[in-house]
Design a protein around this motif. Structure first.
Motif, mmCIF file in Angstrom:
data_model
loop_
_atom_site.group_PDB
_atom_site.id
_atom_site.type_symbol
_atom_site.label_atom_id
_atom_site.label_comp_id
_atom_site.label_asym_id
_atom_site.label_seq_id
_atom_site.Cartn_x
_atom_site.Cartn_y
_atom_site.Cartn_z
ATOM 1 N N CYS A 170 15.434 15.584 15.876
ATOM 2 C CA CYS A 170 14.539 14.628 16.538
ATOM 3 C C CYS A 170 15.096 14.171 17.886
ATOM 4 C CB CYS A 170 14.334 13.400 15.655
ATOM 5 S SG CYS A 170 14.052 13.800 13.938
ATOM 6 N N HIS B 264 12.296 7.144 14.540
ATOM 7 C CA HIS B 264 11.087 7.586 15.227
ATOM 8 C C HIS B 264 10.324 6.450 15.894
ATOM 9 C CE1 HIS B 264 11.930 10.772 12.232
ATOM 10 N NE2 HIS B 264 11.605 11.566 13.228
ATOM 11 N N CYS C 185 10.452 18.348 14.886
ATOM 12 C CA CYS C 185 9.979 16.979 14.694
ATOM 13 C C CYS C 185 8.720 16.753 15.524
ATOM 14 C CB CYS C 185 11.060 15.984 15.109
ATOM 15 S SG CYS C 185 10.530 14.273 14.973
ATOM 16 N N HIS D 228 9.591 16.070 8.089
ATOM 17 C CA HIS D 228 10.844 15.797 7.366
ATOM 18 C C HIS D 228 10.650 15.841 5.863
ATOM 19 C CE1 HIS D 228 12.960 14.695 11.062
ATOM 20 N NE2 HIS D 228 11.831 14.109 11.425
HETATM 21 ZN ZN ZN Z 1 12.006 13.438 13.379
#
Ligand code: ZN
Ligand code: AMP
Ligand code: MN
Length: 894
Positions: A463, A372, A44, A430
């Protein structure tokens, strides 16, 4: 160790190194050609990106789906602990201020200096912040402004607070001090210290969201402008007019996270707060002056000043709420589907697939943005969602290309955004999720989110977990289970309807299916924001070549001509506020209906140019607040009927002409009857229907009761079966009548039953046409109104053309298709408006509107009205040459 083995190891190591080198080179190569292709080699992007908010330790508004928790004061004064989340913690203090007539205006020291020196105080440590709090505690007044960052954050965060006293300018680094900001809470909530803002509606909410800072005792210079009816009310105007200082408001949209701030940004930020005390001083002097000029009695001496102060403190009562929706991303998805898919009238299976995919991608995008801590537009712009859903690319490369391509088409993004290459990092790391969604591997919408969440934040998640998203994990299960539970109450017998179930049905049928407010923006050619409005208005200008598109998501245009006026110039900043898709009464965000503050039976008869201010007088209400507002409106209609001697319903007697439907009303008839002499067509029809269907089975007392209603209509004479049959059609327009005749039978029976049930369950119900009654109508006619209601906001802003007077609003259902239908209060409304215009001209209509706004406010006590909304909204706006509302233009463009 044998040579052979050694050689083996060497070869292995060498090949490993070679592979790694190749890998790294390939990775670098791919990174440098990001537009071509990239695949999640590293998990990520967040692992290699540091963002300022990741340093925050305490986050009040996290990215989970749970409600925002307001500050709870544990002192004895807050008695009802349970309700505290919908209560302002300082409600009583603010109420005192609102009612107080002896407010001391501390900034009236007459010693404000205009000049802005070179020195200012940059506050970035806790001890500096404490010092600042001590300084402020000794002041009677200080000025405040805040700057926000919202592009690389899901909910946005305060990046800077500017505070000015008479002596100094302070710039508080709220990123460095994020976790320490509670130090300033006491001075902000101190009712003895006046905080001067300009246009504080958003600042007040942002301070609550980030720091639990609640402002008590405020003077908003924008509100002062309003009271003074200043020609303009923007800060830029005041700076120029009062202080002779020019500003460049474009800096407002800089990236306020950057450190150190550039010289220009420091200058700009200081300017926004530094002159406010001086301006407040000048404006209060004017307000006082106005009072003395205007009044004979010394009692109202401070009237204008008090009004400005009262309006300012009303702003403080607002409460921050997180937007809620019934499924992640559903509001955005509906809006995209409405704007981009349905808009073309395409109902093929492809578009249904596309619709499904839009919902999935939006749900995914919503969750990704939360995980995020990015804005959804940073994760994937709407345009890219549309492109993916329509093209449905099946290779990762194609997916990549599709997204990159949409971005190229949107080149004219603001400076802040253009530094980021598309597809954005979230997508890059992603991409596989999108691939899976398109291939439909994650079949059900409800399944996607847990999978994504597990993949990103689970034990071996890709992540990093931050303070913004850890509670996502905790709250997620509840969110989903509460969502998927109540789904299956479709075709049950009407008799099993509990009040609760019918309420749910009402919500489902009539609440707006898409966000009502699109919050599209229109900028003037110098970059100043003119208004928020819906997509339709943008298209109006675009189609005529009068504007160019400057931003896609949400869309914004810039006018290519000089507009006649600026919204701030016109004495009301209502038009330059984003409007939230929540109930203005209680803040409910899960469902809402449009509510017309001025009932349609009057409004449809207004002169065209007075109608155009509907954005002000159409608000969103949840079903419960809607019911309250509607009941109050119905009561007030009766009062109006009595006051003007114009009855609500047409009373018909004796002969059979009544079935004609349209008005054959004469002047004397209407003047003689008082409002309660008539019988509502709705009551008449329900009664007749019940008698026809169940007359011989019902208790005689009930039958007598119903007969009385019908008799009253027929002037007291005896009633035949024919009379009952005819009564069923009373009050319907010819069109409605035809429809009714076609549908007679089963549906009529339902209506009678429901009507009866409702009556039994709910005898306290008002006798007007409240939501319960609307429901009956809905059942009788299987109205198409409900389908029209989800139109996603044709009447946002002041720009939308209204297609249909029978939107999802309960109080207008009855008027559909016929302004003169007797089923509503059409003839009454028409006569009232004609009377007002005849006797008082347009001012009469304006006063009349104010009365209705007051009725609304008194009934609902709305807490979430957009800033700038007020009862006395004059509705006086001149229409520019190109305005959709320019009366001369209107004829030629339609
Ligand atoms: Zn991520
Ligand atoms: P101001 O009230 O002018 O100090 O603006 C405060 C914050 O609101 C800014 O830092 C921006 O984040 C945001 N803001 C205000 N107006 C705009 C706009 N026209 N476009 C984008 N952001 C804005
Ligand atoms: Mn500012």
């Amino acid at each position: 160790m044998e040579v052979k083995e050694k050689a083996k190891i060497v070869v292995t190591v060498a090949s490993l190194v070679a592979v790694t080198v190749l890998f790294v080179t390939e990775y670098r190569r791919r990174r440098s050609h990001r537009r071509k292709q990239i695949f999640p080699l590293s998990s990520c992007y967040l692992h290699s990106e540091m963002r300022p908010q990741f340093g925050f330790k305490r986050v009040l508004a996290d990215n989970s789906y749970s409600e925002f928790k307001h500050l709870k004061l544990d002192d004895a004064s807050s008695s009802s602990e349970k309700a505290s989340n919908c209560h302002h913690p300082y409600e009583s203090e603010i109420t005192v201020l609102l009612e107080n007539t002896q407010i001391e205006f501390g900034f009236l020291r007459g010693e404000c200096s205009l000049e802005m020196s070179d020195s200012y105080v940059w506050v970035e440590t806790e001890s500096q912040l404490k010092e600042l709090a001590e300084v402020l505690a000794k002041e009677k007044v200080f000025a405040v402004d805040t700057e926000q960052h919202s592009w690389r954050s899901f909910l946005g965060f305060t990046s800077l607070i500017q505070i000015s006293t008479h002596e100094e300018d302070f710039l508080v680094d709220t990123i460095a001090l994020h976790d320490a900001m509670s130090i300033l809470r006491p001075v902000f909530s101190d009712p003895n210290i006046c905080k001067v803002f300009h246009g504080a509606d958003n600042d007040v909410l942002w301070l609550q969201r980030d720091f639990h800072i609640y402002v008590v005792n405020m003077f908003d210079t924008a509100k002062a402008c309003e009271v003074l009816s200043k020609p303009q009310r923007s800060l830029a105007y005041l700076l120029e007019a009062v202080c002779g200082v020019a500003t460049n408001k474009l800096l407002q949209r800089e990236d306020w996270r950057q450190r150190p701030l550039s010289k220009e940004m420091v200058e700009y930020a200081r300017t926004d707060a530094h002159y406010l005390l001086y301006i407040a001083d000048a404006l209060t002097a004017e307000l006082k002056q106005l009072a003395t000029e205007d009044s004979s009695s010394p009692d109202d001496k401070f009237h204008f000043l008090l009004e400005a102060s009262r309006r300012s403190n009303m702003t403080c009562l607002q409460l921050y709420t997180k937007e809620t929706e019934d499924f992640p991303g559903s509001a955005a998805a509906s809006s995209i589907i409405y704007r981009h898919l349905n808009g073309h009238g395409d109902t093929s299976t492809i578009s249904l697939n596309a619709e499904e995919l839009v919902r999935k991608i939006c749900a995914w995008r919503d969750l990704m943005a939360r995980i995020h801590d990015e804005s959804t537009r940073y994760v994937l712009p709407d345009q890219a969602v549309v492109a993916l859903a329509c093209k449905q690319p099946t290779t990762t490369e194609d997916i990549y290309g599709t997204i990159a391509h949409t971005d190229l088409a949107t080149e004219s993004s603001p400076s802040l955004n253009s530094s980021v290459q598309s597809p954005y990092p979230v997508i890059c790391s992603h991409l596989d999720d999108i691939y899976q969604m398109i291939l439909n591997k994650l079949a059900k919408l409800d399944d996607i989110l847990p999978l994504v969440l597990k993949k990103c934040l689970g034990t071996n998640g890709t992540c990093p977990i931050s303070v913004f998203n850890y509670s996502l994990l905790l709250n997620f299960k509840t969110k989903l289970s509460s969502h998927s539970a109540p789904k299956q109450n479709g075709h049950k017998n009407f008799k099993q309807f509990t009040r609760k179930a019918s309420r749910e049905l009402f919500v489902k049928k009539f609440s707006c299916k898409a966000p009502v407010y699109h919050n599209c923006r229109i900028y003037a050619n110098d970059g100043r924001l003119l208004c928020y409005c819906d997509k339709r208005k943008l298209e109006w200008y675009l189609n005529r070549g009068l504007a160019k598109l400057v931003e896609e998501d949400p869309p914004a245009i810039m006018l290519l001509f000089e507009p006649k006026g600026r919204p701030e110039d016109e004495g009301n900043d209502f038009y330059i506020q984003t409007k939230r898709n929540i109930c203005v009464g209680c803040g409910e965000g899960k469902h809402y209906l449009r509510y017309r503050i001025i009932p349609s039976c009057y409004r449809v008869h207004f002169p065209e140019h007075l109608k155009s201010h509907r954005s002000h007088d159409i608000v969103l209400l949840c079903v419960d607040c809607h019911e309250v507002a509607h009941a109050a409106a119905e009561r007030y209609k009766k009062q109006i009927a009595t006051e003007f001697g114009i009855p609500l319903f047409v009373r018909r007697v004796l002969d059979s002409k009544e079935a004609q439907g349209t008005s054959s009303l004469t002047e004397d008839e209407s003047m003689v009857n008082s409002e309660d002499a008539g019988v509502s067509p709705l009551h008449l029809r329900s009664a007749a229907m019940a008698l026809l269907r169940h007359g011989n089975r019902m208790p005689s007392s009930r039958r007598e009761e119903l007969l009385q209603i019908v008799k009253m209509y027929y002037g007291g004479r005896d009633i035949s079966e024919d009379d009952l049959e005819r009564a069923l059609l009373i009050g319907l327009s010819p069109h409605e009548r035809r429809r009714r005749e076609r549908k007679q039978g089963v549906s009529l029976k339902h209506s009678a039953e429901v009507a009866r049930l409702d009556k039994q369950e709910n005898d306290e119900n008002n006798d007007g046409e409240g939501p319960a009654d609307s429901e009956k109508i809905m059942n009788v006619e299987r109205s198409t109104v409900a389908d029209d209601s989800g139109d996603g906001g044709t009447s946002e802003g002041d720009g939308a053309t209204e297609l249909n007077d029978a939107q999802c609003n309960g109080n207008t259902l009855h008027q559909q298709n016929s302004k003169l239908s007797l089923l509503g209060h059409g003839p009454h409304g028409k006569q009232i408006v004609e009377y007002l215009l005849r006797e008082y001209g347009e001012d009469g209509v304006r006063d009349f509107c104010q009365r209705w706004r007051k009725v609304f406010v008194d009934a609902v006590h709305p807490r979430h009205l957009p800033g700038g909304w007020n009862v006395s909204h004059s509705g006086r706006r001149d229409f520019g040459e190109f305005s959709v509302y320019n009366p001369t233009k209107r004829l030629s463009t339609e």
